[in-house]
Write a protein that holds these residues in place. Structure first.
Motif, PDB file in Angstrom:
ATOM      1  N   LYS A  20      -3.207  27.997 -10.536  1.00 20.49           N
ATOM      2  CA  LYS A  20      -2.593  28.180  -9.092  1.00 20.49           C
ATOM      3  C   LYS A  20      -3.800  28.088  -7.819  1.00 20.49           C
ATOM      4  O   LYS A  20      -3.729  28.483  -6.242  1.00 20.49           O
ATOM      5  N   GLY A  21      -4.953  27.667  -8.049  1.00 21.41           N
ATOM      6  CA  GLY A  21      -5.848  27.599  -7.221  1.00 21.41           C
ATOM      7  C   GLY A  21      -6.914  28.771  -6.481  1.00 21.41           C
ATOM      8  O   GLY A  21      -8.076  28.870  -7.177  1.00 21.41           O
ATOM      9  N   HIS A  22      -6.054  29.495  -6.542  1.00 25.05           N
ATOM     10  CA  HIS A  22      -7.148  31.112  -5.577  1.00 25.05           C
ATOM     11  C   HIS A  22      -8.047  30.488  -4.960  1.00 25.05           C
ATOM     12  O   HIS A  22      -9.288  30.891  -4.498  1.00 25.05           O
ATOM     13  N   ARG A  23      -7.256  29.896  -3.820  1.00 22.18           N
ATOM     14  CA  ARG A  23      -8.462  29.128  -3.127  1.00 22.18           C
ATOM     15  C   ARG A  23      -8.261  30.064  -1.339  1.00 22.18           C
ATOM     16  O   ARG A  23      -7.260  30.004  -1.385  1.00 22.18           O
ATOM     17  N   TRP A  24      -9.354  29.730  -0.985  1.00 23.70           N
ATOM     18  CA  TRP A  24      -9.648  29.824   0.950  1.00 23.70           C
ATOM     19  C   TRP A  24      -9.738  28.997   1.628  1.00 23.70           C
ATOM     20  O   TRP A  24     -10.841  28.790   1.193  1.00 23.70           O
ATOM     21  N   GLU A  25      -9.641  28.996   2.462  1.00 17.48           N
ATOM     22  CA  GLU A  25     -10.470  27.972   3.760  1.00 17.48           C
ATOM     23  C   GLU A  25     -11.386  28.897   4.654  1.00 17.48           C
ATOM     24  O   GLU A  25      -9.773  30.131   5.142  1.00 17.48           O
ATOM     25  N   ASN A  26     -12.177  29.023   4.662  1.00 15.03           N
ATOM     26  CA  ASN A  26     -13.106  29.581   6.127  1.00 15.03           C
ATOM     27  C   ASN A  26     -12.919  28.697   7.597  1.00 15.03           C
ATOM     28  O   ASN A  26     -12.600  27.790   7.396  1.00 15.03           O
ATOM     29  N   GLN A  27     -11.691  29.529   8.475  1.00 12.84           N
ATOM     30  CA  GLN A  27     -12.276  29.065   9.482  1.00 12.84           C
ATOM     31  C   GLN A  27     -12.792  28.560   9.787  1.00 12.84           C
ATOM     32  O   GLN A  27     -12.333  27.502  11.272  1.00 12.84           O
ATOM     33  N   LEU A  28     -13.553  29.415  10.423  1.00 13.48           N
ATOM     34  CA  LEU A  28     -14.892  28.557  11.287  1.00 13.48           C
ATOM     35  C   LEU A  28     -15.385  27.241  10.888  1.00 13.48           C
ATOM     36  O   LEU A  28     -15.612  26.356  12.179  1.00 13.48           O
ATOM     37  N   ILE A  29     -15.596  27.728   9.299  1.00  6.09           N
ATOM     38  CA  ILE A  29     -16.481  26.364   9.206  1.00  6.09           C
ATOM     39  C   ILE A  29     -16.036  25.461   8.675  1.00  6.09           C
ATOM     40  O   ILE A  29     -16.403  23.988   8.614  1.00  6.09           O
ATOM     41  N   GLY A  30     -14.806  25.565   7.621  1.00  4.16           N
ATOM     42  CA  GLY A  30     -13.745  24.958   6.835  1.00  4.16           C
ATOM     43  C   GLY A  30     -14.066  24.627   5.748  1.00  4.16           C
ATOM     44  O   GLY A  30     -13.459  24.109   5.018  1.00  4.16           O
ATOM     45  N   TRP A  31     -15.136  25.688   4.999  1.00  7.48           N
ATOM     46  CA  TRP A  31     -15.716  25.408   3.067  1.00  7.48           C
ATOM     47  C   TRP A  31     -14.555  26.394   2.821  1.00  7.48           C
ATOM     48  O   TRP A  31     -13.923  26.850   3.360  1.00  7.48           O
ATOM     49  N   GLN A  32     -14.397  25.222   1.456  1.00  6.71           N
ATOM     50  CA  GLN A  32     -13.404  26.533   0.949  1.00  6.71           C
ATOM     51  C   GLN A  32     -14.337  27.218   0.103  1.00  6.71           C
ATOM     52  O   GLN A  32     -15.264  27.121  -0.793  1.00  6.71           O
ATOM     53  N   GLY A  33     -13.260  28.717  -0.545  1.00  2.00           N
ATOM     54  CA  GLY A  33     -14.362  29.599  -0.797  1.00  2.00           C
ATOM     55  C   GLY A  33     -13.368  30.039  -2.456  1.00  2.00           C
ATOM     56  O   GLY A  33     -11.668  29.299  -2.325  1.00  2.00           O
ATOM     57  N   THR A  34     -13.397  30.669  -4.004  1.00  3.32           N
ATOM     58  CA  THR A  34     -12.594  30.953  -4.346  1.00  3.32           C
ATOM     59  C   THR A  34     -13.256  31.939  -5.307  1.00  3.32           C
ATOM     60  O   THR A  34     -14.087  32.256  -5.045  1.00  3.32           O
ATOM     61  N   SER A  35     -11.439  32.322  -5.450  1.00  2.00           N
ATOM     62  CA  SER A  35     -12.576  34.150  -7.119  1.00  2.00           C
ATOM     63  C   SER A  35     -12.336  33.501  -8.157  1.00  2.00           C
ATOM     64  O   SER A  35     -13.301  34.459  -8.811  1.00  2.00           O
TER      65      SER A  35
END
Length: 94
Positions: A20-35
């Motif tokens: 499912k990805g479990h990713r989110w995007e940092n709104q300030l920089i645009g980088w993607q994070g994951t768990s």
């Protein structure tokens, strides 16, 4: 440009990302994070059999991708200036 062959004599196990990805995007920089911390793990083995044994011992599903050898096309510098009646070379200055 040349590509080196350093660190290419190993068999590796790469863990695929979560379905499912479990990713989110940092709104300030645009980088993607994951768990999913396993996507950054890469295991190296000297032989294919060691890698398969590790995967079966830990109950991991695996698929084997055989390495391919690169196909080199022999070219020399003088081929840039060889006369070819069929092919018209276009030289752009700008």
């Amino acid at each position: 440009m040349q590509s080196g062959k350093n660190n290419t004599k190993y068999w590796t196990i790469d863990f695929s990302t979560l379905a499912k990805g479990h990713r989110w995007e940092n709104q300030l920089i645009g980088w993607q994070g994951t768990s999913d911390n396993m996507q950054a793990v890469k295991l190296r083995f000297f032989t294919l059999q060691q890698a398969i044994d590790y995967a079966t011992r830990h109950g991991l599903e695996y698929s084997v991708k055989q390495p391919t050898s690169p196909k080199f096309k022999v070219k020399t510098y003088k081929q840039n200036f060889v006369y070819n009646p069929d092919k018209l070379r276009m030289i752009y200055t700008k």
